[in-house]
Design a protein around this motif. Structure first.
Motif, PDB file in Angstrom:
ATOM      1  N   GLU A  52       0.812  -1.210   0.000  1.00 39.41           N
ATOM      2  CA  GLU A  52       0.000   0.000   0.000  1.00 39.41           C
ATOM      3  C   GLU A  52       0.851   1.267   0.000  1.00 39.41           C
ATOM      4  OE1 GLU A  52      -2.664  -0.123   3.273  1.00 39.41           O
ATOM      5  OE2 GLU A  52      -3.804  -1.853   2.511  1.00 39.41           O
ATOM      6  N   PHE A  53       2.082   1.145   0.454  1.00 34.95           N
ATOM      7  CA  PHE A  53       2.922   2.331   0.567  1.00 34.95           C
ATOM      8  C   PHE A  53       3.383   2.851  -0.792  1.00 34.95           C
ATOM      9  CE2 PHE A  53       7.109   4.376   1.194  1.00 34.95           C
ATOM     10  CZ  PHE A  53       6.678   5.460   1.948  1.00 34.95           C
ATOM     11  N   GLY A  54       3.622   1.946  -1.733  1.00 31.59           N
ATOM     12  CA  GLY A  54       4.123   2.425  -3.022  1.00 31.59           C
ATOM     13  C   GLY A  54       3.937   1.450  -4.163  1.00 31.59           C
ATOM     14  N   GLY A  55       3.365   0.267  -3.858  1.00 34.13           N
ATOM     15  CA  GLY A  55       3.133  -0.717  -4.905  1.00 34.13           C
ATOM     16  C   GLY A  55       4.419  -1.306  -5.455  1.00 34.13           C
ATOM     17  N   PRO A  56       4.319  -2.079  -6.527  1.00 36.25           N
ATOM     18  CA  PRO A  56       5.507  -2.709  -7.120  1.00 36.25           C
ATOM     19  C   PRO A  56       6.323  -1.723  -7.946  1.00 36.25           C
ATOM     20  CG  PRO A  56       3.538  -3.318  -8.344  1.00 36.25           C
ATOM     21  CD  PRO A  56       3.070  -2.531  -7.162  1.00 36.25           C
ATOM     22  N   ARG A  57       7.641  -1.840  -7.840  1.00 37.02           N
ATOM     23  CA  ARG A  57       8.574  -1.033  -8.628  1.00 37.02           C
ATOM     24  C   ARG A  57       9.547  -2.005  -9.294  1.00 37.02           C
ATOM     25  NH1 ARG A  57       8.085   4.365  -6.875  1.00 37.02           N
ATOM     26  NH2 ARG A  57       6.061   4.494  -5.822  1.00 37.02           N
ATOM     27  N   SER A  58       9.628  -1.963 -10.622  1.00 30.89           N
ATOM     28  CA  SER A  58      10.423  -2.938 -11.366  1.00 30.89           C
ATOM     29  C   SER A  58      11.529  -2.274 -12.171  1.00 30.89           C
ATOM     30  CB  SER A  58       9.534  -3.748 -12.318  1.00 30.89           C
ATOM     31  OG  SER A  58       8.618  -4.549 -11.605  1.00 30.89           O
ATOM     32  N   ALA A  59      12.606  -3.015 -12.350  1.00 35.15           N
ATOM     33  CA  ALA A  59      13.726  -2.588 -13.192  1.00 35.15           C
ATOM     34  C   ALA A  59      14.113  -3.746 -14.096  1.00 35.15           C
ATOM     35  CB  ALA A  59      14.911  -2.164 -12.334  1.00 35.15           C
ATOM     36  N   LEU A  60      14.388  -3.438 -15.350  1.00 35.53           N
ATOM     37  CA  LEU A  60      14.839  -4.471 -16.275  1.00 35.53           C
ATOM     38  C   LEU A  60      16.292  -4.834 -15.983  1.00 35.53           C
ATOM     39  CD1 LEU A  60      13.323  -3.295 -19.680  1.00 35.53           C
ATOM     40  CD2 LEU A  60      12.519  -5.152 -18.200  1.00 35.53           C
ATOM     41  N   ILE A  61      16.593  -6.111 -16.119  1.00 38.97           N
ATOM     42  CA  ILE A  61      17.962  -6.597 -15.970  1.00 38.97           C
ATOM     43  C   ILE A  61      18.581  -6.685 -17.357  1.00 38.97           C
ATOM     44  CG2 ILE A  61      19.378  -8.573 -15.281  1.00 38.97           C
ATOM     45  CD1 ILE A  61      17.265  -9.146 -13.128  1.00 38.97           C
ATOM     46  N   SER A  62      19.727  -6.057 -17.524  1.00 39.58           N
ATOM     47  CA  SER A  62      20.363  -5.999 -18.842  1.00 39.58           C
ATOM     48  C   SER A  62      21.446  -7.055 -19.023  1.00 39.58           C
ATOM     49  CB  SER A  62      20.971  -4.611 -19.072  1.00 39.58           C
ATOM     50  OG  SER A  62      21.917  -4.300 -18.054  1.00 39.58           O
ATOM     51  N   GLN A  63      21.982  -7.564 -17.922  1.00 36.31           N
ATOM     52  CA  GLN A  63      23.088  -8.525 -18.017  1.00 36.31           C
ATOM     53  C   GLN A  63      23.037  -9.486 -16.839  1.00 36.31           C
ATOM     54  OE1 GLN A  63      25.881  -8.155 -15.671  1.00 36.31           O
ATOM     55  NE2 GLN A  63      26.922  -9.996 -16.399  1.00 36.31           N
ATOM     56  N   THR A  64      23.225 -10.764 -17.145  1.00 38.53           N
ATOM     57  CA  THR A  64      23.289 -11.798 -16.110  1.00 38.53           C
ATOM     58  C   THR A  64      24.372 -12.797 -16.473  1.00 38.53           C
ATOM     59  OG1 THR A  64      20.911 -11.643 -15.636  1.00 38.53           O
ATOM     60  CG2 THR A  64      22.041 -13.633 -14.893  1.00 38.53           C
ATOM     61  N   GLU A  65      25.203 -13.127 -15.520  1.00 38.21           N
ATOM     62  CA  GLU A  65      26.194 -14.189 -15.677  1.00 38.21           C
ATOM     63  C   GLU A  65      26.317 -14.917 -14.344  1.00 38.21           C
ATOM     64  OE1 GLU A  65      29.906 -12.553 -16.915  1.00 38.21           O
ATOM     65  OE2 GLU A  65      29.238 -12.088 -18.954  1.00 38.21           O
ATOM     66  N   PHE A  66      26.301 -16.240 -14.391  1.00 39.56           N
ATOM     67  CA  PHE A  66      26.550 -16.982 -13.163  1.00 39.56           C
ATOM     68  C   PHE A  66      27.060 -18.379 -13.469  1.00 39.56           C
ATOM     69  CE2 PHE A  66      21.864 -17.629 -13.754  1.00 39.56           C
ATOM     70  CZ  PHE A  66      21.828 -19.016 -13.852  1.00 39.56           C
ATOM     71  N   GLN A  67      27.674 -18.969 -12.452  1.00 39.28           N
ATOM     72  CA  GLN A  67      28.089 -20.368 -12.511  1.00 39.28           C
ATOM     73  C   GLN A  67      27.315 -21.118 -11.445  1.00 39.28           C
ATOM     74  OE1 GLN A  67      32.326 -21.280 -12.181  1.00 39.28           O
ATOM     75  NE2 GLN A  67      31.861 -23.263 -11.241  1.00 39.28           N
ATOM     76  N   LEU A  68      26.531 -22.091 -11.881  1.00 38.66           N
ATOM     77  CA  LEU A  68      25.743 -22.914 -10.976  1.00 38.66           C
ATOM     78  C   LEU A  68      26.346 -24.311 -10.946  1.00 38.66           C
ATOM     79  CD1 LEU A  68      23.213 -23.286  -9.193  1.00 38.66           C
ATOM     80  CD2 LEU A  68      21.946 -23.864 -11.281  1.00 38.66           C
ATOM     81  N   ASP A  69      26.816 -24.722  -9.777  1.00 40.75           N
ATOM     82  CA  ASP A  69      27.424 -26.043  -9.614  1.00 40.75           C
ATOM     83  C   ASP A  69      26.368 -27.041  -9.154  1.00 40.75           C
ATOM     84  OD1 ASP A  69      29.889 -25.072 -10.328  1.00 40.75           O
ATOM     85  OD2 ASP A  69      30.570 -24.776  -8.259  1.00 40.75           O
ATOM     86  N   LEU A  70      26.336 -28.195  -9.825  1.00 42.34           N
ATOM     87  CA  LEU A  70      25.356 -29.230  -9.516  1.00 42.34           C
ATOM     88  C   LEU A  70      26.062 -30.542  -9.218  1.00 42.34           C
ATOM     89  CD1 LEU A  70      22.834 -28.590 -12.443  1.00 42.34           C
ATOM     90  CD2 LEU A  70      22.751 -27.636 -10.129  1.00 42.34           C
ATOM     91  N   ASN A  71      25.557 -31.251  -8.225  1.00 41.76           N
ATOM     92  CA  ASN A  71      26.045 -32.589  -7.912  1.00 41.76           C
ATOM     93  C   ASN A  71      24.839 -33.440  -7.537  1.00 41.76           C
ATOM     94  OD1 ASN A  71      27.277 -34.914  -7.097  1.00 41.76           O
ATOM     95  ND2 ASN A  71      28.796 -33.933  -5.785  1.00 41.76           N
ATOM     96  N   PRO A  72      24.197 -34.088  -8.529  1.00 46.05           N
ATOM     97  CA  PRO A  72      22.947 -34.808  -8.288  1.00 46.05           C
ATOM     98  C   PRO A  72      23.040 -35.893  -7.227  1.00 46.05           C
ATOM     99  CG  PRO A  72      23.350 -34.564 -10.635  1.00 46.05           C
ATOM    100  CD  PRO A  72      24.605 -34.144  -9.943  1.00 46.05           C
ATOM    101  N   ASP A  73      24.242 -36.419  -6.989  1.00 46.91           N
ATOM    102  CA  ASP A  73      24.383 -37.509  -6.031  1.00 46.91           C
ATOM    103  C   ASP A  73      24.671 -37.028  -4.616  1.00 46.91           C
ATOM    104  OD1 ASP A  73      23.896 -39.372  -7.973  1.00 46.91           O
ATOM    105  OD2 ASP A  73      26.000 -39.711  -8.443  1.00 46.91           O
ATOM    106  N   ALA A  74      24.819 -35.722  -4.435  1.00 50.37           N
ATOM    107  CA  ALA A  74      25.082 -35.191  -3.101  1.00 50.37           C
ATOM    108  C   ALA A  74      23.808 -35.231  -2.259  1.00 50.37           C
ATOM    109  CB  ALA A  74      25.609 -33.764  -3.194  1.00 50.37           C
ATOM    110  N   ALA A  75      23.977 -35.081  -0.964  1.00 52.35           N
ATOM    111  CA  ALA A  75      22.839 -35.100  -0.055  1.00 52.35           C
ATOM    112  C   ALA A  75      21.926 -33.902  -0.317  1.00 52.35           C
ATOM    113  CB  ALA A  75      23.331 -35.070   1.393  1.00 52.35           C
ATOM    114  N   PRO A  76      20.616 -34.032  -0.031  1.00 50.96           N
ATOM    115  CA  PRO A  76      19.702 -32.899  -0.189  1.00 50.96           C
ATOM    116  C   PRO A  76      20.213 -31.673   0.569  1.00 50.96           C
ATOM    117  CG  PRO A  76      18.459 -34.903   0.222  1.00 50.96           C
ATOM    118  CD  PRO A  76      19.912 -35.252   0.412  1.00 50.96           C
TER     119      PRO A  76
END
Length: 216
Positions: A52-76
């Motif tokens: 109610e104070f100001g509602g949603p405020r959005s900004a476009l993202i122009s660049q994204t880079e990341f490294q996501l490491d996965l190990n399916p056999d590791a513990a939850p």
């Protein structure tokens, strides 16, 4: 003779499939990394919702880079984690509690201060992580008691999709709730990326995942 030859061919094909599937299982046993960059065909955005104070405020993202490491056999809780994360976003216009014009954050730089890990399901592609995000800005928000950088805890949920043995997409939303400078808000960062796997053995991981999905 024809029947015998057909039997031999079928046997060879089945054996080859088993070898590939076995190799895929071996690849899944180790740590693999996805190097992702922003999908320019799909919108990515960072949104703060002040209700109610100001509602949603959005900004476009122009660049994204990341490294996501996965190990399916590791513990939850230990089978997914960000090794690096970087985003650039347009300025956000924050509501001014004292009246008058909105206050601009200036351009935003988003990174991960600390990744606490998460879970990856190689059968469904679902991934979740828990992280502490670092938001840097250049605008003057001192009147709100807000100074750069701001640290926001976030939980990311998304889907890793293999489009082939060596490429795919990652759709992630990280979100949370926070109060700073007397302002309470919800936030969500919707990110769409494409990835190239490294090392080369990850091709088998993708192939194995696709084969498992087709068998279900």
């Amino acid at each position: 003779m024809i029947s015998s030859f057909s039997t031999i061919v079928r046997t060879i094909c089945v054996a080859a499939a088993l070898v590939v599937f076995s190799a895929a299982g071996t690849a899944q046993a180790g740590l693999v990394s996805l190097f992702a960059t922003q999908n320019q065909d799909l919108e990515s955005s960072f949104t703060l919702d002040f209700g109610e104070f100001g509602g949603p405020r959005s900004a476009l993202i122009s660049q994204t880079e990341f490294q996501l490491d996965l190990n399916p056999d590791a513990a939850p809780g230990l089978s997914a984690a960000f090794a690096s994360y970087s985003q650039s976003a347009d300025p956000l216009a924050l509501p001014n509690p004292f009246g008058g014009d909105d206050l601009s954050t200036g351009p935003l730089t988003i990174s991960i201060e600390e990744s606490y890990g998460g879970t990856y399901n190689s059968l469904t592609g679902q991934v979740t992580t828990s992280d502490l995000y670092r938001i840097e800005f250049t605008g003057d928000l001192s009147s709100l008691g807000i100074f750069s950088p701001v640290l926001l805890p976030g939980t990311s949920t998304g889907l890793v999709t293999f489009n082939g043995p060596n490429s795919g997409d990652i759709a992630l939303n990280w979100s949370g709730t926070h109060t700073i400078g007397g302002l309470s808000f919800n936030y969500v960062c919707a990110t769409n990326t494409t990835f190239t796997p490294e090392p080369a053995s990850l091709a088998l991981l993708g192939l194995g995942a696709m084969m498992l999905r087709r068998r279900r």
